[in-house]
Design a protein around this motif. Structure first.
Motif, mmCIF file in Angstrom:
data_model
loop_
_atom_site.group_PDB
_atom_site.id
_atom_site.type_symbol
_atom_site.label_atom_id
_atom_site.label_comp_id
_atom_site.label_asym_id
_atom_site.label_seq_id
_atom_site.Cartn_x
_atom_site.Cartn_y
_atom_site.Cartn_z
ATOM 1 N N LEU A 19 0.622 -1.214 -0.142
ATOM 2 C CA LEU A 19 -0.075 0.094 -0.065
ATOM 3 C C LEU A 19 0.792 1.303 -0.093
ATOM 4 O O LEU A 19 2.077 1.229 0.614
ATOM 5 C CB LEU A 19 -0.911 0.091 1.237
ATOM 6 C CG LEU A 19 -1.810 -1.154 1.669
ATOM 7 C CD1 LEU A 19 -2.420 -0.921 2.693
ATOM 8 C CD2 LEU A 19 -2.586 -1.726 0.236
ATOM 9 N N ALA A 20 0.276 2.224 -0.740
ATOM 10 C CA ALA A 20 1.045 3.531 -0.486
ATOM 11 C C ALA A 20 0.015 4.453 -0.085
ATOM 12 O O ALA A 20 -1.020 4.470 -0.156
ATOM 13 C CB ALA A 20 1.590 3.905 -2.131
ATOM 14 N N CYS A 21 0.806 5.711 0.514
ATOM 15 C CA CYS A 21 -0.199 6.918 1.086
ATOM 16 C C CYS A 21 0.512 7.969 0.730
ATOM 17 O O CYS A 21 1.756 8.339 1.113
ATOM 18 C CB CYS A 21 -0.318 6.884 2.513
ATOM 19 S SG CYS A 21 -1.013 8.402 3.363
ATOM 20 N N ALA A 22 0.026 8.732 -0.664
ATOM 21 C CA ALA A 22 0.820 9.983 -0.967
ATOM 22 C C ALA A 22 0.003 11.118 -0.144
ATOM 23 O O ALA A 22 -1.075 11.216 0.086
ATOM 24 C CB ALA A 22 0.546 10.009 -2.331
ATOM 25 N N ALA A 23 0.640 12.094 0.222
ATOM 26 C CA ALA A 23 0.638 13.185 0.850
ATOM 27 C C ALA A 23 0.717 14.217 0.188
ATOM 28 O O ALA A 23 1.691 14.608 -0.784
ATOM 29 C CB ALA A 23 1.346 13.256 2.354
ATOM 30 N N SER A 24 -0.256 15.407 0.367
ATOM 31 C CA SER A 24 0.188 16.696 -0.380
ATOM 32 C C SER A 24 -0.283 17.761 0.482
ATOM 33 O O SER A 24 -0.843 17.611 1.569
ATOM 34 C CB SER A 24 -0.850 16.737 -1.624
ATOM 35 O OG SER A 24 -2.235 16.696 -1.216
ATOM 36 N N GLY A 25 0.182 18.894 0.585
ATOM 37 C CA GLY A 25 -0.149 20.265 1.354
ATOM 38 C C GLY A 25 0.817 20.351 2.362
ATOM 39 O O GLY A 25 1.372 21.584 2.412
#
Length: 121
Positions: A19-25
């Motif tokens: 699984l991957a969790c991409a963050a932004s902000g």
């Protein structure tokens, strides 16, 4: 920070998923990053968390020895490698961000939309 989990799917027992969790902000280097999961009819439960630099980790007993959390702060992404999957791992998996290394949902301030993991027997 906005989070988006991906990588779920259908896998046979004994198989693996990442699984991957991409963050932004905001940069995830400011946060403890955790993975939780929620099976149908059950409460959301802690799976694993990683400290800001990934030096410290904390695993639920159910994840020890099979799951591995990692993070790439430069890519603003957290990963969950899941091996030797079991049918009881079937759940929606969520990534979350917190200020401290905690294991309860109330301590996490930011949540992504989950990704479904289904393990067939």
């Amino acid at each position: 920070v906005q989070l988006q989990a991906s990588g779920g799917g259908l896998v046979q027992a004994g198989g693996s998923l990442r699984l991957a969790c991409a963050a932004s902000g905001r940069t995830i280097s400011n946060y403890v990053m955790g993975w939780f999961r929620q099976a149908p009819g059950k409460e959301r439960e802690f799976v694993v968390a990683s400290s800001r630099l990934g030096i410290r980790t904390r695993y639920a007993d159910s994840a020890k020895g099979r799951f591995t959390i990692s993070r790439d702060n430069a890519q603003n992404t957290v990963y969950l490698q899941m091996n030797s999957l079991k049918p009881e791992d079937t759940a929606v998996y969520y990534c979350a961000a917190a200020a401290r290394m905690e294991v309860t949902t109330d301590d996490y301030d930011y949540w992504g939309r989950g990704t479904q993991v289904t393990v067939s027997s």
